[in-house]
Design a protein around this motif. Structure first.
Motif, PDB file in Angstrom:
ATOM      1  N   ALA A  34     -35.133 -26.703  28.428  1.00  0.00           N
ATOM      2  CA  ALA A  34     -35.582 -26.749  27.038  1.00  0.00           C
ATOM      3  C   ALA A  34     -34.721 -27.683  26.191  1.00  0.00           C
ATOM      4  N   THR A  35     -33.409 -27.729  26.483  1.00  0.00           N
ATOM      5  CA  THR A  35     -32.502 -28.518  25.647  1.00  0.00           C
ATOM      6  C   THR A  35     -31.928 -29.736  26.349  1.00  0.00           C
ATOM      7  N   GLY A  36     -31.918 -29.727  27.688  1.00  0.00           N
ATOM      8  CA  GLY A  36     -31.306 -30.817  28.437  1.00  0.00           C
ATOM      9  C   GLY A  36     -29.794 -30.726  28.507  1.00  0.00           C
ATOM     10  N   ARG A  37     -29.235 -29.656  27.938  1.00  0.00           N
ATOM     11  CA  ARG A  37     -27.771 -29.456  27.973  1.00  0.00           C
ATOM     12  C   ARG A  37     -27.413 -28.475  29.078  1.00  0.00           C
ATOM     13  N   PRO A  38     -26.156 -28.508  29.545  1.00  0.00           N
ATOM     14  CA  PRO A  38     -25.743 -27.564  30.593  1.00  0.00           C
ATOM     15  C   PRO A  38     -25.919 -26.108  30.153  1.00  0.00           C
ATOM     16  N   ALA A  39     -26.458 -25.308  31.062  1.00  0.00           N
ATOM     17  CA  ALA A  39     -26.650 -23.879  30.816  1.00  0.00           C
ATOM     18  C   ALA A  39     -25.358 -23.146  31.170  1.00  0.00           C
ATOM     19  N   ALA A  40     -24.862 -22.352  30.250  1.00  0.00           N
ATOM     20  CA  ALA A  40     -23.610 -21.614  30.471  1.00  0.00           C
ATOM     21  C   ALA A  40     -23.752 -20.663  31.657  1.00  0.00           C
ATOM     22  N   ASP A  41     -22.709 -20.579  32.446  1.00  0.00           N
ATOM     23  CA  ASP A  41     -22.574 -19.648  33.572  1.00  0.00           C
ATOM     24  C   ASP A  41     -23.385 -20.002  34.815  1.00  0.00           C
ATOM     25  N   TRP A  42     -24.279 -20.955  34.760  1.00  0.00           N
ATOM     26  CA  TRP A  42     -25.061 -21.304  35.942  1.00  0.00           C
ATOM     27  C   TRP A  42     -24.480 -22.540  36.610  1.00  0.00           C
ATOM     28  N   ARG A  43     -24.427 -22.517  37.941  1.00  0.00           N
ATOM     29  CA  ARG A  43     -23.920 -23.633  38.725  1.00  0.00           C
ATOM     30  C   ARG A  43     -24.858 -23.881  39.897  1.00  0.00           C
ATOM     31  N   LEU A  44     -24.682 -25.027  40.525  1.00  0.00           N
ATOM     32  CA  LEU A  44     -25.440 -25.360  41.719  1.00  0.00           C
ATOM     33  C   LEU A  44     -24.549 -25.216  42.940  1.00  0.00           C
ATOM     34  N   ALA A  45     -25.076 -24.585  43.963  1.00  0.00           N
ATOM     35  CA  ALA A  45     -24.366 -24.509  45.233  1.00  0.00           C
ATOM     36  C   ALA A  45     -24.503 -25.864  45.929  1.00  0.00           C
ATOM     37  N   THR A  46     -23.733 -26.080  46.979  1.00  0.00           N
ATOM     38  CA  THR A  46     -23.799 -27.352  47.689  1.00  0.00           C
ATOM     39  C   THR A  46     -25.162 -27.584  48.324  1.00  0.00           C
ATOM     40  N   ASP A  47     -25.939 -26.512  48.547  1.00  0.00           N
ATOM     41  CA  ASP A  47     -27.287 -26.679  49.103  1.00  0.00           C
ATOM     42  C   ASP A  47     -28.352 -26.806  48.017  1.00  0.00           C
ATOM     43  N   GLY A  48     -27.934 -26.910  46.742  1.00  0.00           N
ATOM     44  CA  GLY A  48     -28.870 -27.112  45.650  1.00  0.00           C
ATOM     45  C   GLY A  48     -29.467 -25.856  45.069  1.00  0.00           C
ATOM     46  N   ARG A  49     -29.000 -24.711  45.513  1.00  0.00           N
ATOM     47  CA  ARG A  49     -29.532 -23.453  44.996  1.00  0.00           C
ATOM     48  C   ARG A  49     -28.720 -22.979  43.804  1.00  0.00           C
ATOM     49  N   LEU A  50     -29.305 -22.087  43.056  1.00  0.00           N
ATOM     50  CA  LEU A  50     -28.758 -21.604  41.800  1.00  0.00           C
ATOM     51  C   LEU A  50     -27.734 -20.496  42.023  1.00  0.00           C
ATOM     52  N   ILE A  51     -26.596 -20.561  41.308  1.00  0.00           N
ATOM     53  CA  ILE A  51     -25.552 -19.539  41.373  1.00  0.00           C
ATOM     54  C   ILE A  51     -25.194 -19.141  39.948  1.00  0.00           C
ATOM     55  N   LEU A  52     -25.127 -17.837  39.695  1.00  0.00           N
ATOM     56  CA  LEU A  52     -24.665 -17.333  38.408  1.00  0.00           C
ATOM     57  C   LEU A  52     -23.183 -17.009  38.536  1.00  0.00           C
ATOM     58  N   ILE A  53     -22.359 -17.647  37.728  1.00  0.00           N
ATOM     59  CA  ILE A  53     -20.918 -17.412  37.732  1.00  0.00           C
ATOM     60  C   ILE A  53     -20.577 -16.511  36.550  1.00  0.00           C
ATOM     61  N   THR A  54     -19.972 -15.376  36.839  1.00  0.00           N
ATOM     62  CA  THR A  54     -19.586 -14.442  35.788  1.00  0.00           C
ATOM     63  C   THR A  54     -18.071 -14.326  35.752  1.00  0.00           C
TER      64      THR A  54
END
Length: 79
Positions: A34-54
């Protein structure tokens, strides 16, 4: 479904943790579509999948080593 050389080939649906390449940021963060800015707490794994970092994921080396030792102990006692 895809037809190739007369044969029907099933195409698996995308996994919920797979995100479009347009959401990938070069620094490993996930871009908010929606904004094109980095989403807080979310990262990409080396395989391109989504990871939530808390905050609980930010363990020190000693905490990680203790958790590993405890997991090994529990595994060995269960075996």
């Amino acid at each position: 479904m895809l037809v190739r050389d007369g044969d029907q080939v099933l195409i698996p649906a995308p996994r919920a943790d797979e995100i479009p390449a347009a959401w990938h940021s070069p620094d490993g963060s996930v871009l908010d579509p929606a904004t094109g800015r980095p989403a807080a707490d979310w990262r990409l794994a080396t395989d391109g999948r989504l990871i939530l970092i808390t905050p609980t994921d930010q363990l020190s080396y000693d905490e990680l080593a203790a958790a590993h030792a405890q997991a090994l102990s529990e595994w060995e006692s269960a075996a």
